[in-house]
Design an enzyme around this catalytic site. Structure first.
Site, PDB file in Angstrom:
ATOM      1  N   GLU A  54      -2.620  -6.373  -2.272  1.00 15.80           N
ATOM      2  CA  GLU A  54      -2.527  -5.047  -2.623  1.00 15.80           C
ATOM      3  C   GLU A  54      -2.856  -5.101  -4.125  1.00 15.80           C
ATOM      4  OE1 GLU A  54       1.397  -3.764  -2.592  1.00 15.80           O
ATOM      5  OE2 GLU A  54       0.972  -1.669  -3.093  1.00 15.80           O
ATOM      6  N   ALA A  65       6.970  -9.604  -6.708  1.00 17.97           N
ATOM      7  CA  ALA A  65       6.857  -9.784  -5.421  1.00 17.97           C
ATOM      8  C   ALA A  65       5.889  -8.961  -4.442  1.00 17.97           C
ATOM      9  CB  ALA A  65       8.237  -9.869  -4.670  1.00 17.97           C
ATOM     10  N   MET A  66       5.802  -9.417  -3.473  1.00 17.95           N
ATOM     11  CA  MET A  66       4.700  -8.616  -2.384  1.00 17.95           C
ATOM     12  C   MET A  66       5.226  -8.706  -1.216  1.00 17.95           C
ATOM     13  SD  MET A  66       2.188  -6.797  -2.253  1.00 17.95           S
ATOM     14  CE  MET A  66       1.468  -6.096  -0.652  1.00 17.95           C
ATOM     15  N   GLU A  67       5.174  -7.458  -0.419  1.00 17.70           N
ATOM     16  CA  GLU A  67       5.846  -7.635   0.920  1.00 17.70           C
ATOM     17  C   GLU A  67       4.893  -7.786   2.126  1.00 17.70           C
ATOM     18  OE1 GLU A  67       4.886  -4.841  -1.351  1.00 17.70           O
ATOM     19  OE2 GLU A  67       4.216  -3.001  -0.252  1.00 17.70           O
ATOM     20  N   ASN A  68       3.723  -8.599   1.881  1.00 13.34           N
ATOM     21  CA  ASN A  68       2.707  -8.817   3.027  1.00 13.34           C
ATOM     22  C   ASN A  68       3.644  -9.072   4.498  1.00 13.34           C
ATOM     23  OD1 ASN A  68       0.690  -9.394   0.984  1.00 13.34           O
ATOM     24  ND2 ASN A  68       2.095 -11.111   0.764  1.00 13.34           N
ATOM     25  N   HIS A  76      13.862  -5.115  -1.723  1.00 15.12           N
ATOM     26  CA  HIS A  76      12.809  -4.294  -1.540  1.00 15.12           C
ATOM     27  C   HIS A  76      11.597  -4.492  -0.979  1.00 15.12           C
ATOM     28  CE1 HIS A  76      10.313  -1.538  -4.250  1.00 15.12           C
ATOM     29  NE2 HIS A  76       9.327  -2.181  -3.727  1.00 15.12           N
ATOM     30  N   GLU A  77      11.420  -5.970  -0.919  1.00 12.77           N
ATOM     31  CA  GLU A  77      10.254  -6.301  -0.475  1.00 12.77           C
ATOM     32  C   GLU A  77      10.446  -6.430   1.210  1.00 12.77           C
ATOM     33  OE1 GLU A  77       7.864  -6.062  -2.132  1.00 12.77           O
ATOM     34  OE2 GLU A  77       8.669  -6.595  -3.955  1.00 12.77           O
ATOM     35  N   HIS A  85      10.399  -2.814   2.700  1.00 12.36           N
ATOM     36  CA  HIS A  85       8.896  -2.309   2.880  1.00 12.36           C
ATOM     37  C   HIS A  85       8.585  -2.506   4.421  1.00 12.36           C
ATOM     38  CE1 HIS A  85       7.436  -0.728  -0.981  1.00 12.36           C
ATOM     39  NE2 HIS A  85       7.564  -1.981  -1.504  1.00 12.36           N
ATOM     40  N   GLU A 114       6.559   3.096  -2.366  1.00 17.01           N
ATOM     41  CA  GLU A 114       7.361   2.631  -3.531  1.00 17.01           C
ATOM     42  C   GLU A 114       8.437   3.391  -3.901  1.00 17.01           C
ATOM     43  OE1 GLU A 114       7.047  -0.338  -4.143  1.00 17.01           O
ATOM     44  OE2 GLU A 114       4.963  -0.883  -3.559  1.00 17.01           O
TER      45      GLU A 114
HETATM   46  N1  BES Z   1       3.844  -3.745  -3.543  1.00 16.44           N
HETATM   47  C1  BES Z   1       4.686  -4.312  -4.697  1.00 16.44           C
HETATM   48  C2  BES Z   1       3.774  -5.272  -5.560  1.00 16.44           C
HETATM   49  C3  BES Z   1       2.612  -4.929  -5.823  1.00 16.44           C
HETATM   50  C4  BES Z   1       2.518  -4.175  -7.114  1.00 16.44           C
HETATM   51  C5  BES Z   1       1.455  -5.232  -5.566  1.00 16.44           C
HETATM   52  C6  BES Z   1       1.366  -4.003  -7.655  1.00 16.44           C
HETATM   53  C7  BES Z   1       0.032  -5.088  -6.194  1.00 16.44           C
HETATM   54  C8  BES Z   1       0.128  -4.368  -7.319  1.00 16.44           C
HETATM   55  C9  BES Z   1       6.037  -4.752  -4.385  1.00 16.44           C
HETATM   56  O1  BES Z   1       6.446  -3.974  -3.250  1.00 16.44           O
HETATM   57  C10 BES Z   1       6.999  -4.110  -5.596  1.00 16.44           C
HETATM   58  O2  BES Z   1       7.107  -3.076  -5.753  1.00 16.44           O
HETATM   59  N2  BES Z   1       7.284  -5.189  -6.351  1.00 16.44           N
HETATM   60  C11 BES Z   1       7.905  -4.924  -7.797  1.00 16.44           C
HETATM   61  C12 BES Z   1       9.409  -5.295  -7.522  1.00 16.44           C
HETATM   62  C13 BES Z   1      10.430  -4.054  -6.799  1.00 16.44           C
HETATM   63  C14 BES Z   1      11.665  -4.683  -7.020  1.00 16.44           C
HETATM   64  C15 BES Z   1      10.360  -2.916  -7.656  1.00 16.44           C
HETATM   65  C16 BES Z   1       7.421  -5.974  -8.764  1.00 16.44           C
HETATM   66  O3  BES Z   1       6.445  -6.469  -8.455  1.00 16.44           O
HETATM   67  O4  BES Z   1       7.696  -5.452  -9.884  1.00 16.44           O
HETATM   68 ZN    ZN Z   2       7.570  -2.122  -3.435  1.00 18.37          ZN
END
Ligand code: BES
Ligand code: ZN
Length: 850
Positions: A122, A255-258, A290-291, A294, A313
C-alpha cells in the site's frame, strides 16, 4: 530519479481499467539482490470500460520475458510501466522480472530487514514487485509460490502446499494488489487460536525474530479481543483458516492490513512490562485492532481509488476508537482523541497542507495518509452516527456489508447506505468530505422571560484551493446546568445546519449555564466568550466528563495566554479548581491525570496566531514553566498522596486501571520534581521495575537538568533492545531545555547507534526534536537547519518518511519574520536539492506555496 514533471492525479478523471483480472499466480525465487518474480495472470476485457489500453504499472523492475497466451511479446516499457497489444477476448499474461530487495531502502515493494524478506504494497508498492494494474479497483484471487532457503515462508490466505525450500499459499478472497504480502525469514511463532462465532477454528501466529519471543503475549491477546469484539459489535467474522502477524524492525508506518498476513512495525506490536510503557501497550492494542478490523472495512470492501482512502481508514479508525472505548474508559479515550486531533489535525487543516477528508487531487498518494483523512475521517463517521442514532447506524452498516461485500467503493456508496436506511438527504453532510478547514462555531446566548436562546454562527476560513465555504451540518451536543450544578436539561444534539441558527429552551426557572459541544460532538473550534468564573463552575460541576475536562483546559489556556501577553500571574481560579478536582478521589485517576495536562506549546502558538498575535516560542515555554511551578506549589501538600495513590501492589498489568494510576503518579512526580530538584525522581528511578516508571522518572530528571548518570545507566541496561534505545534517543531531544535541544540532537546524530536509515530511529530523534516546540524554533535557526540537513540526507534513501517529516515546517507562516525567513530558507534548501523525490517535492512545494 526525479520525475521530469510531477503529474497531478484528479478524482474527476477516474475511469475503470480496461480489463478484469480473474486470477493471479506468482512465483518468487528469492535472492537478496536478484529475486525472480514470475507472474501468470488471467485477464479479460472489462465490459464496463471504454478504454482498451493494456497498461501495467511497473517500477524498478528488470523485465526478463513477457508473453500473451504463450506467445513472446515486446511491450513498450517506460520507467512507470509497460503497454502491450492485448486481445479483445480473455487471455493469459505471463512475465518474469528481476528485482533487488537487498538494495531497497525505501521500504516499499519487496525489501529486506535484518535478513528477512518482507513487503509493503500500500498504496502503490506492488508495481515494484511485478507488472500489474496496481490500482485498488482491480481485484483478484492470488496463488503464491515462494522458493527460498529460509525456514518460514508466508503469504496471504491459507497455506495450500509446501515442501523443502518452498511453500504455496492460496487466498480465496478477491483483493487488490495493495493487500498482497510476502514474508520469508528465520522467524519464531507465538501461536494462538480463535474459534469464530460460527464455530470455525482459526490458527493465529505472531511471527518474530529470535530473541523477541518474550514480547508477544500482549499482542496475541489483543488480537483475540479484537476478533471477538468485531463479532459482538459488528457481527463480522474472520474468513480464513489462519491469521498471521509479522513484526519487522524496518517499516515506514505503524502497521499494514495485508489479507491474512498483517505486517507490523515491531514498535507497534512487541511489548513487555520491562521495555514498554503503558502508552505503548495501549497503542499496540489499538493498532492490532485497527489492522484486524480492516479485514472487513478495507479488505472485503475496499476503495475504488485512493481518493476514497477515508472510506477504509476513517471508518477503521472510528471502529478502533469504539473498541478502545469499550476495552478501557470511554471518556478518557474521547479526551485523548480530542487532544490528538487538536495537536495534529487542526494545524494541518488550518495551514498550507489543508485538504478535504476526501482529497480531489494528489501528486504522491503517500502524502495523503494524513490526520485529516484518518482522524477527521473518523470524526465525520462519529457525527453521522450521532445524527442518525445508534440503531440506524447499526442498520446502515449491515446494509453496507451486505450490499458491497467484494466491491471497491466510494464515499457516495457509503453515504447512500445511510440515506437508504434513514430516508435522510445527506447532500449537505457530504460537505464534510469535500470541504477542507476546521469550522469555527461562535456562541452567544440570551435569556428572556424564562426562555433561553443559544445562537450559533459557523465560519470556516479559506483553505488552499477553496475560498468559499458553505455551512456544514454540525451536531452540537448541549446540556444545561443550574446554579447548583444540576442538569436542568440533559444532553441533546442540536442539528446546526445554517450559517447562523438559534435554538430555544423554554420552561426554565432561571438562566442556565450551557455546556456546549459535550463529548466533543464535532471536530470544530468552539469560540465562546466565557468568563473564568464560568469555566471554573463547569470544571467543578459539569456532568459531562469531556466538557468538565475541557473547562479546565480552557481555564489553563486563558491563564497561559494572559501570562504570555500581559505578564499576568498564574490564574487562581485555575489553580483552585484544579486542586479541588485532584483531591476528589471519586474521580478516576486516569481522568485526574488528564486534568493535570496543559495545552501543548504548539497549540498555544496557534491560539495566539488566531488572536492576531505573533507567537514567541520562548515566551510560551516560559509561561508553561511558570504555570507548572505555580501548580506544584499550590498542590504541594497533595502531591505525596497523589504519588502514593499511584502505587500498585499487584503485579504489573497495562490495563486501564493500573495505567491510569501510574499516569497520575507520574504527573505528580513531574510536579514534585519542580519542588525537590529531582530527589524523588532519582529514588523512583532507582527502584523502577517497569518501563513506564523508569521512563517517567528519567524524564523528570532530564527536565530538571539532572539525570546524567541515570541516562548513561539506562543506555547500558538497554543497549541491546532497539525499541528501548529509540526511547533513549527520543527522550533526550524531547526533554532538553530549548536552548540546548538542537545541540543535543546534533550530538546524538553522531552516536554510533544513530542508525538513521531505520525509520523508527530517525523519527525517535528528529521527530522528538520537532516536537520540542521552543527547542525546534530556537531563535538562531539551529533546529530548522539540523532537521533540513537530515531530511536532505534521508530523501534519496527513504522518500516516504522524509516527506512526512517535512510537516514539521507546516506552521512556518505564523512565526516572526526572522523565524519565517529561516524556515523558508531551509524549505528552499530542501526544495532545491537535486533529484529530490516526488514525495518530498510535493510536500515542500505545498508548504512553501502558503
Ligand atoms: N493501511 C495503513 C497502513 C499504510 C499507511 C500503508 C500508509 C501504506 C501507506 C494501516 O491500516 C494504518 O492505517 N496504520 C496506521 C495505524 C493505525 C492505528 C491508524 C499507521 O501505520 O500509522
Ligand atoms: Zn488503517
Amino acid at each position: 530519479m526525479r520525475d521530469a514533471a510531477p503529474t497531478t492525479i484528479y478524482l474527476k478523471d477516474y475511469t475503470p481499467f480496461g480489463y478484469l483480472v480473474d486470477s493471479v499466480h506468482l512465483t518468487f525465487d528469492l535472492a537478496d539482490h536478484a529475486t525472480r518474480v514470475t507472474s501468470r495472470i488471467a485477464f479479460r476485457p472489462n465490459p464496463n470500460a471504454s478504454d482498451p489500453t493494456f497498461f501495467l504499472h511497473g517500477e524498478d523492475l528488470t523485465l526478463i520475458s513477457a508473453t500473451i497466451d504463450g506467445v513472446d511479446i515486446a511491450p513498450d516499457v517506460t520507467d512507470k510501466g509497460l503497454t502491450a497489444d492485448a486481445p479483445n477476448v480473455p487471455f493469459v499474461w505471463e512475465a518474469e522480472v528481476e528485482i533487488d530487495p537487498g538494495n531497497n531502502t525505501a521500504l516499499e515493494g519487496l525489501y529486506m530487514s535484518n535478513g528477512m524478506y518482507c513487503t509493503q504494497c500500500e498504496a502503490e508498492g506492488f508495481r515494484k514487485i511485478t507488472y500489474y494494474p496496481d490500482r485498488p479497483d482491480v481485484m483478484s484471487t492470488f496463488t503464491v509460490r515462494i522458493n527460498g532457503d529460509l525456514p518460514v515462508l508466508l503469504s496471504n490466505g491459507n497455506p495450500s502446499d509446501k515442501g523443502d525450500g518452498w511453500a504455496e499459499w492460496t487466498d480465496p478472497w478477491p483483493k487488490p494488489a495493495y493487500l498482497f504480502a510476502l514474508v520469508a525469514g528465520d522467524l519464531i511463532a507465538h501461536p494462538g487460536q480463535f474459534t469464530t462465532m460460527s464455530g470455525r477454528d482459526v490458527e493465529l501466529n505472531l511471527w518474530v525474530r529470535p530473541g523477541d519471543e518474550g514480547k508477544c503475549a500482549f499482542g496475541m491477546e489483543a488480537l483475540k479481543k479484537s476478533m471477538k469484539w468485531d463479532e459482538d459489535v459488528y457481527g463480522r467474522e474472520y474468513d480464513l483458516d489462519v491469521f498471521n502477524i509479522v513484526a519487522v524492525d524496518d517499516f515506514n508506518m505503524g502497521a499494514m492490513e495485508n489479507k491474512g498476513l498483517n505486517i507490523f512495525n515491531s514498535s507497534a506490536v512487541l511489548a513487555s512490562p520491562e521495555t514498554s510503557t503503558d502508552m505503548n501497550f495501549e497503542r499496540i492494542e489499538a493498532i492490532i485492532a485497527h489492522e484486524y478490523f480492516h479485514n472487513w472495512t478495507g479488505n472485503r470492501i475496499t476503495c475504488r481509488d485512493w481518493f476514497q482512502l477515508c472510506l477504509k481508514e476513517g471508518l477503521t479508525v472510528f471502529r478502533d476508537a469504539q473498541f478502545t472505548s469499550d476495552m478501557r474508559s470511554a471518556s478518557v479515550k474521547r479526551i485523548h482523541d480530542a487532544i490528538d486531533l487538536r495537536a495534529r489535525q487542526f494545524p494541518e487543516d488550518n495551514g498550507p497542507l489543508s485538504h478535504p477528508v476526501r482529497p480531489e487531487s494528489f501528486q504522491e498518494i503517500n502524502n495523503f495518509y494524513t490526520s485529516t483523512v484518518y482522524e477527521k475521517g473518523a470524526e465525520v463517521i462519529g457525527m453521522l452516527k450521532r445524527l442518525v442514532g445508534d440503531d440506524a447506524y447499526a442498520k446502515a452498516l449491515d446494509l453496507y456489508f451486505d450490499r458491497h461485500d467484494g466491491q471497491a467503493c466510494t464515499i457516495e456508496d457509503w453515504l447512500k447506505v445511510f440515506e437508504d436506511t434513514t430516508g435522510r438527504d445527506l447532500s449537505q453532510f457530504n460537505r464534510w468530505y469535500s470541504q477542507s478547514g476546521t469550522p469555527r462555531v461562535f456562541v452567544s446566548d440570551d435569556w428572556v422571560d424564562g426562555t433561553y436562546t443559544l445562537t450559533l454562527n459557523q465560519k470556516t476560513e479559506p483553505t488552499p484551493g477553496q475560498s468559499e465555504k458553505l455551512p456544514q451540518v454540525i451536531p452540537i451536543a448541549v446540556g444545561l446546568l443550574n446554579d447548583n450544578g444540576d442538569e436542568v436539561r440533559a444532553t441533546e444534539v442540536l442539528e446546526f445546519t445554517e450559517a447562523e441558527q438559534s435554538f430555544t429552551f423554554s420552561g426554565l426557572a432561571a438562566k442556565p449555564t450551557p455546556s456546549i459541544l459535550r463529548e466533543f460532538s464535532a471536530p470544530v473550534i468552539l469560540e465562546q466568550d466565557q468568563t473564568d468564573a464560568v469555566h471554573a463552575f463547569l470544571l467543578a460541576h459539569d456532568t459531562d466528563p469531556f466538557n468538565r475536562w475541557q473547562a479546565g483546559r480552557s481555564l489553563a489556556q486563558e491563564a497561559l495566554i494572559g501570562m504570555i501577553l500581559r505578564d499576568a500571574a498564574p490564574n487562581a481560579d485555575y489553580l483552585d479548581g484544579l486542586l479541588a478536582v485532584l483531591r476528589d478521589q471519586t474521580l478516576d485517576p486516569a481522568y485526574r491525570a488528564l486534568m493535570l495536562g496543559l495545552p501543548t506549546q504548539s497549540e498555544l502558538a496557534t491560539a495566539l496566531h488566531q488572536k492576531g498575535k505573533t507567537p514567541d516560542p520562548m515566551a510560551i515555554w516560559t509561561a508553561v514553566e511558570t504555570l507548572r511551578q505555580a501548580t506544584a506549589q499550590h498542590m504541594q501538600d497533595l502531591l505525596p498522596r497523589l504519588h502514593a495513590e499511584a502505587e500498585v501492589d499487584v503485579p504489573y498489568s497495562p490495563d486501564a486501571e493500573q495505567s491510569g494510576k501510574r499516569a497520575l503518579g507520574s504527573a505528580a512526580l513531574g510536579l514534585t520534581s519542580r519542588l525537590d530538584g529531582g530527589v524523588k525522581a532519582a529514588a523512583d528511578y532507582a527502584k523502577a521495575d517497569n518501563m513506564t516508571l523508569q521512563l517517567s522518572a528519567l524524564a523528570c530528571l532530564l527536565r530538571a537538568g539532572k539525570g546524567e548518570a541515570e541516562l548513561a545507566a539506562f543506555y547500558d541496561q538497554w543497549q541491546h533492545d532497539r525499541l528501548v534505545v529509540d526511547k533513549w534517543f527520543g527522550l533526550q531531544a524531547s526533554m532538553a531545555h530549548p536552548d540546548s535541544a538542537a545541540d543535543i540532537a546534533r550530538d546524538l546524530t553522531k552516536h554510533a547507534e544513530f542508525n538513521w536509515k531505520n525509520p523508527n530511529r530517525f523519527r525517535a530523534l528528529m521527530g522528538s526534536l520537532a516536537m520540542n516546540h521552543a527547542g525546534f524554533h530556537r531563535q538562531d535557526g539551529a533546529g530548522y537547519a539540523l532537521l533540513a540537513e537530515w531530511l536532505i540526507r534521508l530523501d534519496p534513501v527513504n522518500p516516504q518518511t522524509t516527506a512526512r517529516m517535512c510537516s514539521a515546517f507546516q506552521t512556518w507562516k505564523r512565526y516572526d519574520r526572522s523565524r519565517q525567513a529561516q524556515m523558508r530558507e531551509n524549505l528552499t534548501r530542501i526544495a532545491e536539492t537535486p533529484d529530490l523525490s516526488r514525495d518530498t517535492t510535493e510536500m515542500v512545494s505545498r508548504i512553501l506555496d502558503a
